[in-house]
Structure formats: C-alpha cells, structure tokens
Design a protein around this motif. Sequence first.
Motif, PDB file in Angstrom:
ATOM      1  N   ASN A 136       0.852  -1.178   0.000  1.00  0.00           N
ATOM      2  CA  ASN A 136       0.000   0.000   0.000  1.00  0.00           C
ATOM      3  C   ASN A 136       0.890   1.231   0.000  1.00  0.00           C
ATOM      4  O   ASN A 136       1.829   1.325   0.787  1.00  0.00           O
ATOM      5  CB  ASN A 136      -0.912   0.011   1.230  1.00  0.00           C
ATOM      6  N   THR A 137       0.580   2.195  -0.882  1.00  0.00           N
ATOM      7  CA  THR A 137       1.415   3.375  -1.054  1.00  0.00           C
ATOM      8  C   THR A 137       0.978   4.557  -0.204  1.00  0.00           C
ATOM      9  O   THR A 137       1.565   5.627  -0.293  1.00  0.00           O
ATOM     10  CB  THR A 137       1.417   3.802  -2.539  1.00  0.00           C
ATOM     11  N   GLY A 138      -0.041   4.394   0.616  1.00  0.00           N
ATOM     12  CA  GLY A 138      -0.525   5.495   1.443  1.00  0.00           C
ATOM     13  C   GLY A 138       0.512   5.968   2.445  1.00  0.00           C
ATOM     14  O   GLY A 138       1.219   5.158   3.060  1.00  0.00           O
ATOM     15  N   MET A 149       0.934  -7.374   4.316  1.00  0.00           N
ATOM     16  CA  MET A 149       0.981  -5.985   3.887  1.00  0.00           C
ATOM     17  C   MET A 149       2.404  -5.438   3.933  1.00  0.00           C
ATOM     18  O   MET A 149       3.037  -5.440   4.993  1.00  0.00           O
ATOM     19  CB  MET A 149       0.066  -5.140   4.784  1.00  0.00           C
ATOM     20  N   VAL A 150       2.883  -4.963   2.796  1.00  0.00           N
ATOM     21  CA  VAL A 150       4.133  -4.216   2.735  1.00  0.00           C
ATOM     22  C   VAL A 150       3.779  -2.734   2.760  1.00  0.00           C
ATOM     23  O   VAL A 150       3.038  -2.259   1.889  1.00  0.00           O
ATOM     24  CB  VAL A 150       4.938  -4.542   1.460  1.00  0.00           C
ATOM     25  N   ALA A 151       4.283  -2.014   3.737  1.00  0.00           N
ATOM     26  CA  ALA A 151       4.033  -0.578   3.828  1.00  0.00           C
ATOM     27  C   ALA A 151       5.081   0.153   2.991  1.00  0.00           C
ATOM     28  O   ALA A 151       6.275   0.097   3.293  1.00  0.00           O
ATOM     29  CB  ALA A 151       4.092  -0.124   5.281  1.00  0.00           C
ATOM     30  N   ALA A 152       4.630   0.810   1.926  1.00  0.00           N
ATOM     31  CA  ALA A 152       5.562   1.556   1.080  1.00  0.00           C
ATOM     32  C   ALA A 152       6.085   2.794   1.799  1.00  0.00           C
ATOM     33  O   ALA A 152       7.212   3.242   1.535  1.00  0.00           O
ATOM     34  CB  ALA A 152       4.883   1.947  -0.235  1.00  0.00           C
ATOM     35  N   VAL A 181      13.243  -4.092   6.664  1.00  0.00           N
ATOM     36  CA  VAL A 181      13.244  -4.718   5.342  1.00  0.00           C
ATOM     37  C   VAL A 181      13.470  -3.622   4.299  1.00  0.00           C
ATOM     38  O   VAL A 181      12.981  -2.496   4.461  1.00  0.00           O
ATOM     39  CB  VAL A 181      11.906  -5.441   5.078  1.00  0.00           C
ATOM     40  N   ASP A 182      14.192  -3.936   3.250  1.00  0.00           N
ATOM     41  CA  ASP A 182      14.349  -2.993   2.147  1.00  0.00           C
ATOM     42  C   ASP A 182      13.041  -2.978   1.356  1.00  0.00           C
ATOM     43  O   ASP A 182      12.886  -3.669   0.355  1.00  0.00           O
ATOM     44  CB  ASP A 182      15.525  -3.404   1.253  1.00  0.00           C
ATOM     45  N   THR A 183      12.094  -2.188   1.851  1.00  0.00           N
ATOM     46  CA  THR A 183      10.749  -2.215   1.259  1.00  0.00           C
ATOM     47  C   THR A 183      10.717  -1.603  -0.144  1.00  0.00           C
ATOM     48  O   THR A 183       9.864  -1.960  -0.946  1.00  0.00           O
ATOM     49  CB  THR A 183       9.744  -1.497   2.171  1.00  0.00           C
ATOM     50  N   ARG A 184      11.639  -0.685  -0.438  1.00  0.00           N
ATOM     51  CA  ARG A 184      11.709  -0.156  -1.801  1.00  0.00           C
ATOM     52  C   ARG A 184      12.033  -1.279  -2.783  1.00  0.00           C
ATOM     53  O   ARG A 184      11.412  -1.399  -3.845  1.00  0.00           O
ATOM     54  CB  ARG A 184      12.760   0.946  -1.899  1.00  0.00           C
ATOM     55  N   ALA A 185      12.993  -2.108  -2.415  1.00  0.00           N
ATOM     56  CA  ALA A 185      13.368  -3.228  -3.283  1.00  0.00           C
ATOM     57  C   ALA A 185      12.242  -4.256  -3.351  1.00  0.00           C
ATOM     58  O   ALA A 185      11.955  -4.807  -4.423  1.00  0.00           O
ATOM     59  CB  ALA A 185      14.651  -3.883  -2.775  1.00  0.00           C
ATOM     60  N   LEU A 186      11.581  -4.513  -2.219  1.00  0.00           N
ATOM     61  CA  LEU A 186      10.504  -5.501  -2.180  1.00  0.00           C
ATOM     62  C   LEU A 186       9.301  -5.040  -3.007  1.00  0.00           C
ATOM     63  O   LEU A 186       8.743  -5.819  -3.791  1.00  0.00           O
ATOM     64  CB  LEU A 186      10.092  -5.762  -0.732  1.00  0.00           C
TER      65      LEU A 186
END
Length: 364
Positions: free
Chosen positions: A37-39, A57-60, A117-122
């Motif tokens: 989610n990009t919020g 859920m991955v938080a962007a 976590v490297d969420t940008r990469a994920l």
Amino acid sequence: MKYQKRKEAIVLLADGTTFFGKSIGIEGSSFGEICFNTGMTGYQEIFTDPSYYGQLMVAANAHIGNYGTTPIDNQSETIKISGLICKNFSFQHTRPIGTQDLLEYFKSQNVVAISDVDTRALVSYIRDNGAMNAVVTTEIDRLEELKSQLADQPSMVGLELASKVSTKEPYYYGNPDAKYKVAAVDLGVKKSILDNLALQDVYVKVFPYDAKFEELEAWNPNGYFLSNGPGDPEPLKEAQELAKEIIKRDLPLFGICLGHQVIAIANGVSTFKMFNGHRGINHPVLNIETGKGEITSQNHGFAVNKEEAENHPDIEISHVHLNDKTVAGLKMNNKKCFSVQYHPEASPGPNDSKYLFSNFVNNF
C-alpha cells in the motif's frame, strides 16, 4: 525495545526470493498473498480493513507506528492483515489522542510484524513479478518446513474469503429515527462506509454475506447496498443471485469494491485477477459523466472485464482508472443500480468521491 538486540526475520516469496529484516518482538510465522500500500498515512485503517484479510501488507511508507493507535480509527474489531512488513517501525508514538503504541496493538492480537526490510526493493520486485503468496517469519531455523507449507497455500484466484470476515448475525447501525432505511450485505464492510451512509440520514441493517433477498426485503428498506470485502468475487454465488433479484425488481442498489464486482458478475460481466492490485490513497479516476478527475482510495486485487462491460447493452462504464484504464465504476441503463471499484468513503484518503452516497439516496 529499540536498544535491545532484535531477532532476525525474513520474507520468503513463493518463487524462492528472500528479503531480510528484524522482528519487532512478536515471534512466529504468517502466510498470505503479499501486497503493498502506497498510502503515507492511515495505517490503522488499512490494518483493520476486512478487504485485506489473508494478505501480508508491505508498507511503502518508510515510517510506520509513529502516531500510535486509537479505537476511533478502527475499520473493524480486529487487525485483518495476515502480517506487516515495513522499513522503520516506531516503538513510541507522539499523537496526543493515541491510546496505544503499535507494538502493543499487534501484540494484543498476536499478529506477526517485521521491520528493517528494504521495502523499496521488495515493492519494486512485486511490481515487476506480480502478486504471489509469501511467508513472513522469525522462525528462520524452520525454513525448509515453511517452504513446504508455502507451496501448499491456496491461490487467491477462486478463494472465497467474505465468509471469514462477514457478520454472523444481522445488526443495526445509525439512528433508528433516520429518514431512510438501507439493507447492507456485509462482504467485509468498513465502519467508515456505514458512517457515511448514516450521514445521509440512513438507518442501516447489516446482513451476513449469504443473506437471501427475502430476508432483506422483509425489513422494507429504501435501498440495498453490497459492501467491499476480500477474495475472489466469483465464488460468491448467493450475493450474485441477490444482486440479480434486486436489479430485476429495479430497486436502488449501490456496490463498492467487491460489491461492484458482484454486480458486474450478476450482469454476466466477468472479473479477473490483476497482476498487481490497486492499494493506496492517491489513485486518479475519471468520472466520465462530469469529465472531472477524482483522487481516490483503493484496495483491490480483482477488476471487471472492460471489453465485456463496454459491449453490454444494459451497462455503461461511469468511471475509469487513469493509470491503467481499468473499470472504476459502472451504472445500469434504466435501472437504479451503480457501483464503484474504489472506496468513496476514503478512510484513509481524500473526500473527492463522497458524492456517491448522496447519489445513492437520491435514487430512493
């Protein structure tokens, strides 16, 4: 907590790709379909949205937990995501009305969450490779067993989840002395949707996902509503038959998200699983009738077949998603029936689309 040595944790995707992180202090493993989610705000509303049931859920957004939690932000009684993956997890909060920090909130419901976590990469990987099942775990000594369990997880395609989050018994919401009455089918309804109906001088009776038309009709409502919710709309045969009956009688009907998809299927228009869903609070939608753009809150992994909708003699596409041209809204010709793919009550999100609730009441 932030000064203690934290346990290693990982995100393991169904294709074998691994991302590394740290436990926030809740041990265990959780499976689900991974999504992002990009919020930039509204994380508590996202976590408690029943439409997210069965999803990791991955938080962007890079920071999660900084304003804690408060009961007024809940969209349902419990956390509905299967687990949380984030970059920076705030163990303290600074919001004046915050009543509990996010760690204690997750601990109270034993929901696994990991950070660092490297969420940008994920997120980039999910965008390139599509939604898939995954496991988030602090039990890194059980990886082979977890890989086997992950391989056995069902696909979201064909998966009926509305029954997992729907009310078991009918209940009422709003002012009993309101001017109008609406029978709402709970496929995974958000509290903020019921709030917006109540603001239209509506008293709502909420029914289980598999309620029959006769049950709703017996309450003598002015209109009917099909809510948002999780999973594939295709298995929801009872809701599809209900929609067909309401449409046949030309009674006022409004559908949101999963309810929108059910209305499409009831008209013979199919749905499909998206490569990646729409999840965020800044999705641009064009209202074809007014020519105006709307910034919308969205959360869905399925969409309506656009070609079939365009060729249907009784249906018009009312709204289009401007990023990928997918169907964002439908209305029926010569019927009091319309629906949207996004969340017009926008919790969290903008208020551009709240007029839809007024449009619904105007059909009474």
